[in-house]
Motif scaffolding. Structure first.
Motif, PDB file in Angstrom:
ATOM      1  N   SER A 471       0.825  -1.204   0.000  1.00  0.00           N
ATOM      2  CA  SER A 471       0.000   0.000   0.000  1.00  0.00           C
ATOM      3  C   SER A 471       0.862   1.258   0.000  1.00  0.00           C
ATOM      4  N   VAL A 629     -15.679   3.607  -3.682  1.00  0.00           N
ATOM      5  CA  VAL A 629     -15.193   2.249  -3.935  1.00  0.00           C
ATOM      6  C   VAL A 629     -15.824   1.299  -2.927  1.00  0.00           C
ATOM      7  N   LEU A 647      -5.948  -0.015  -4.156  1.00  0.00           N
ATOM      8  CA  LEU A 647      -6.408   1.123  -3.362  1.00  0.00           C
ATOM      9  C   LEU A 647      -5.303   2.153  -3.177  1.00  0.00           C
ATOM     10  N   GLN A 651      -5.539   6.039  -4.227  1.00  0.00           N
ATOM     11  CA  GLN A 651      -5.361   7.098  -3.235  1.00  0.00           C
ATOM     12  C   GLN A 651      -4.277   8.082  -3.644  1.00  0.00           C
ATOM     13  N   LEU A 656     -10.527   9.199  -1.847  1.00  0.00           N
ATOM     14  CA  LEU A 656     -11.460   8.091  -2.053  1.00  0.00           C
ATOM     15  C   LEU A 656     -12.430   7.959  -0.897  1.00  0.00           C
ATOM     16  N   VAL A 658     -13.875   4.812   0.501  1.00  0.00           N
ATOM     17  CA  VAL A 658     -13.799   3.359   0.423  1.00  0.00           C
ATOM     18  C   VAL A 658     -14.671   2.744   1.514  1.00  0.00           C
ATOM     19  N   CYS A 688      -6.525   1.444   4.045  1.00  0.00           N
ATOM     20  CA  CYS A 688      -7.058   2.784   3.803  1.00  0.00           C
ATOM     21  C   CYS A 688      -7.635   3.319   5.116  1.00  0.00           C
ATOM     22  N   SER A 691     -11.205   4.896   5.690  1.00  0.00           N
ATOM     23  CA  SER A 691     -12.321   4.197   5.052  1.00  0.00           C
ATOM     24  C   SER A 691     -13.474   3.945   6.021  1.00  0.00           C
TER      25      SER A 691
END
Length: 751
Positions: A471, A629, A647, A651, A656, A658, A688, A691
């Motif tokens: 990530s 998402v 992701l 980003q 985003l 998410v 994330c 999120s």
């Protein structure tokens, strides 16, 4: 239905945004760790080994330390986050290599703290003993017991750690000023005493200069280099330094210059006027290596000289203990942020975002070592060995990062590159080899600690750490270049309407400035094809290529294109992917729900040894417009790495929204729901942090996901695996695809 917004503080995952430390504070960390403790403990060893040439041993070590500081300063200016050598290794090497570096550096800093805690307790008890004798007579046995020394070391560690939990500090500025004043008094008094001696007496004090030749000088350097360790702690707390690209290099070099400016004159005056009548400095040091400076100061200043050294020792041990606790806790927290230690250790508290749990864990480890190993001389040698090895690694990383930093060169550049990292790295490695041979137990302790850490990492941290690393790399693709990789994504395109979406998604996965996007069009000839009569396959391929070039030009995305001829497109894709060693393959499939269309693609998935992303999109859909998402999760399915890549790539270019969704049957027990919610929160935190997490209890999972698709721009699912080489979309994926026209990304990790 249980719906929870994941609201964890950003500092839990990133360096603290509060940079409070100025040049004075950063320099104080280095001065606090370097000045005093090392020379008081090791000057006697150096004099006994090489005589008056000990001055050169410290001076040459100072040069090596300055070379190392220059290399580490360049890395710290490039990566101004906390963690020091661990952070540098994390940026330029693999997560496994970074863990190994961080694990041993954390241990080395902890052991250094142990040594300084024992030293502080020892010299504090010396003061108590002297005062007791002066005012109360005979000293009780319990005052001189080892148990009291250990208890005092633990108490000091706990109190200092508690203070670090409530204030942003680390150098102990008043203590630093105090010990510098004390050393200045010793040096000035020594200079005055030197002026009162004849030239012949001074020459005699320095003769013979080398008592054991050049070999003795090299041995003394090996024994005493650790006395100049501490400048690296400034990089370890780099995330809390203001204007780090300027401040950290200046603080590193300044702290070393201060240490050298104290050490060299002090050793000179001790040699010149601090030797008892009829003895050489080497003989005096051999008789009392730990107390040589105190004895010498008493010789030319009387009792006040002895007490000045004791005061300097107490202040030096205290400031060095504080600096090492401060830095070690930041190393632990940075590792926890990267999931190479438990993520709870990354938590911060208060207005200054202080890592209280990391401080507590570090203090607990220091206290444990104090209890279990009250005699830590071998562990101290291991600490010295580890620092030397990591310094050599730091020089190598400086070389690699400079060569690979095409997009963003370091703000501070080491002069005389690459001579400085080559000379500095060679010298550090040579001293490390000497340390390993001189104290074999040091190497054994280092290997044992590293092996234990490796087992812990594989058992507990490897999966989450590698996912988080993917990530992080996706968000900051420069890390791909810094690690020497040039990933290639293959994008076979048969439908011209998919060209724009496919190319934009491919560029998100592998930006053009760090990797390559290779589009592929395949001319599929019919049986008994005669190109001179029937050119329809060629015309179709040209139409696709035209749309690919239009999409590339409109998006400003650099691509490479390949056109091949094959009657079996799926096998041709597999052949090209293998030939070019593609890291990822991006495919388009408009009819996932159609069993026949999907089966051909499933055959290809079983043959590809690459990460695969399958895109099902609408005609008017553009990847750049994706904001919402939806990610349904059915548990740990082995797709976390690909999900992290997707992701993270998204980003990087836009904010985003998410949503991680878990659907459980109505028969699920409340404990199962809570456990699913906890696991989903942890996964979302790795992928994330901002999120949203939803745990839904429903008898129809497909209907639940389909309903959420209406509120999303894209749906991300994982490929179901059956055996090692056979991969299926699964009934769930096909059913969802059949009920919604929401764009879908279906992913499969290599292997």
């Amino acid at each position: 239905m249980l719906t929870h917004e994941l609201q964890l503080p950003l500092e839990t995952y990133m360096d603290s945004s509060s940079r409070q430390m100025t040049l004075l504070g950063a320099t104080g960390v280095g001065v606090g760790a370097i000045v005093g403790g090392g020379i008081l403990a090791l000057a006697g060893t150096a004099f006994a080994t090489t005589g008056p040439a000990a001055v050169l041993a410290f001076l040459f070590n100072g040069v090596i330390a300055l070379l190392t500081a220059l290399s580490l300063a360049e890395l710290a200016s490039k990566f101004p986050q906390s963690g020091g050598t661990y952070t540098f290794a994390k940026k330029a090497l693999s997560v496994e290599a970074a863990f190994a570096v961080g694990w041993v550096v954390w241990f080395a800093s902890v052991v250094a703290a142990v040594l300084y805690a024992i030293g502080f307790a020892h010299f504090s008890l010396v003061v108590v003993t002297q005062l007791w004798q002066a005012f109360a007579g005979e000293v009780p046995n319990w005052i001189e017991s080892s148990s009291l020394k250990t208890a005092g070391a633990i108490l000091t560690t706990v109190l200092l750690s508690a203070s670090l939990m409530i204030r942003s500090a680390g150098g102990g500025q008043l203590v630093n000023v105090g010990k510098i004043i004390v050393f200045a008094c010793l040096i000035l008094a020594g200079i005055v005493a030197t002026t009162q001696q004849s030239s012949a007496e001074i020459v005699t004090a320095f003769d013979p200069f080398f008592t054991a030749g050049i070999g003795g000088l090299i041995q003394a350097m090996g024994y005493t280099f650790i006395a100049l360790q501490g400048f690296d702690l400034i990089a370890a707390v780099g995330g809390e330094v203001r204007e780090p690209s300027k401040t950290i290099p200046r603080a590193m070099i300044l702290s070393l210059l201060i240490a050298i400016a104290i050490y060299v004159p002090l050793l000179l005056v001790i040699t010149a006027v601090g030797t008892p009548q009829g003895q050489s400095i080497a003989e005096a040091a051999a008789a009392n290596p730990e107390g040589i400076i105190a004895v010498a100061a008493q010789d030319f200043m009387g009792p006040i000289g002895y007490w000045l050294v004791i005061v300097a020792a107490v202040l030096s041990m205290f400031s060095a203990l504080e600096a090492n606790l401060f830095a070690a806790s930041r190393i632990a927290r940075t590792m926890a942020v990267d999931r190479t230690l438990p993520s709870a250790v990354a938590a911060v508290r208060g207005p200054h975002h202080l890592p209280v749990i990391a401080i507590a864990v570090t203090a607990a480890l220091v206290s444990l070592i104090l209890i279990v190993l009250p005699d830590v001389s071998a562990a101290g040698a291991a600490s010295s060995l580890i620092f030397l090895i990591t310094f050599a690694i730091g020089h190598a990383l400086t070389f690699l990062v400079r060569r690979r930093s095409h997009r963003r060169p370091p703000p501070f550049k080491t002069p005389l590159f690459p001579l400085v990292p080559i000379l500095g790295g060679t010298a550090c490695l040579a001293l490390a080899l000497f340390q390993g041979f001189a104290v074999p137990s040091a190497g054994a302790i280092t290997v044992t600690w590293l092996a234990m850490g490796g087992l812990i990492f594989v058992a507990l941290f490897r999966t989450r750490a590698s996912v988080f690393d993917v990530s992080t790399t996706a968000i900051d693709p420069e890390l791909i270049t810094l690690r020497g990789r040039t990933p290639l994504v293959l994008v076979p395109i048969a439908n011209p309407q998919n060209a724009l979406a496919m190319i934009s998604l491919a560029d998100a996965l592998v930006p053009a400035d760090v990797g390559r996007v290779l589009t592929q069009t395949i001319v599929v000839p019919p049986p008994d094809w005669k190109p001179e009569i029937d050119d329809d396959p060629i015309v179709r391929s040209q139409n696709v290529m035209r749309e690919i070039l239009h999409a590339s030009a409109n998006c400003g995305i650099r691509i490479e294109s390949l056109t091949t001829v094959s009657p079996d497109p799926m096998r041709e894709i597999a052949r090209v992917a293998k030939l070019h060693r593609c890291e990822s393959v991006l495919l388009g499939l408009n009819k996932i729900a159609d069993v026949r269309s999907a089966s051909h693609l499933e055959t290809l998935l079983g043959e590809l040894d690459a990460n695969v992303v399958v895109l099902r999109s609408r005609k008017d859909w553009e990847f750049a417009d994706v904001r919402r998402v939806l990610v349904p999760i059915a548990g740990r399915g082995g797709h976390e790495h690909m999900l992290a890549l997707l992701l993270g790539s998204m980003q990087r270019t836009r904010p985003l929204e998410v949503t991680f969704l878990r659907v459980l049957p109505k028969s699920a027990h409340v404990d199962e729901v809570r456990r699913a919610e906890r696991d989903l929160h942890r996964l979302a935190g790795d992928l994330c942090p901002s999120s949203k997490v939803d745990v839904v209890v429903s008898s129809d999972a497909i209907a639940t996901v389909t309903h959420r698709c209406d509120q999303s721009d894209v749906l991300i699912l994982g490929v179901q695996r059956v055996g090692r080489r056979k991969k299926l979309f699964g009934d769930f994926t096909r059913a969802v695809a059949g009920r919604t026209d929401c764009p879908m990304i279906v992913m499969s990790r290599r292997g």
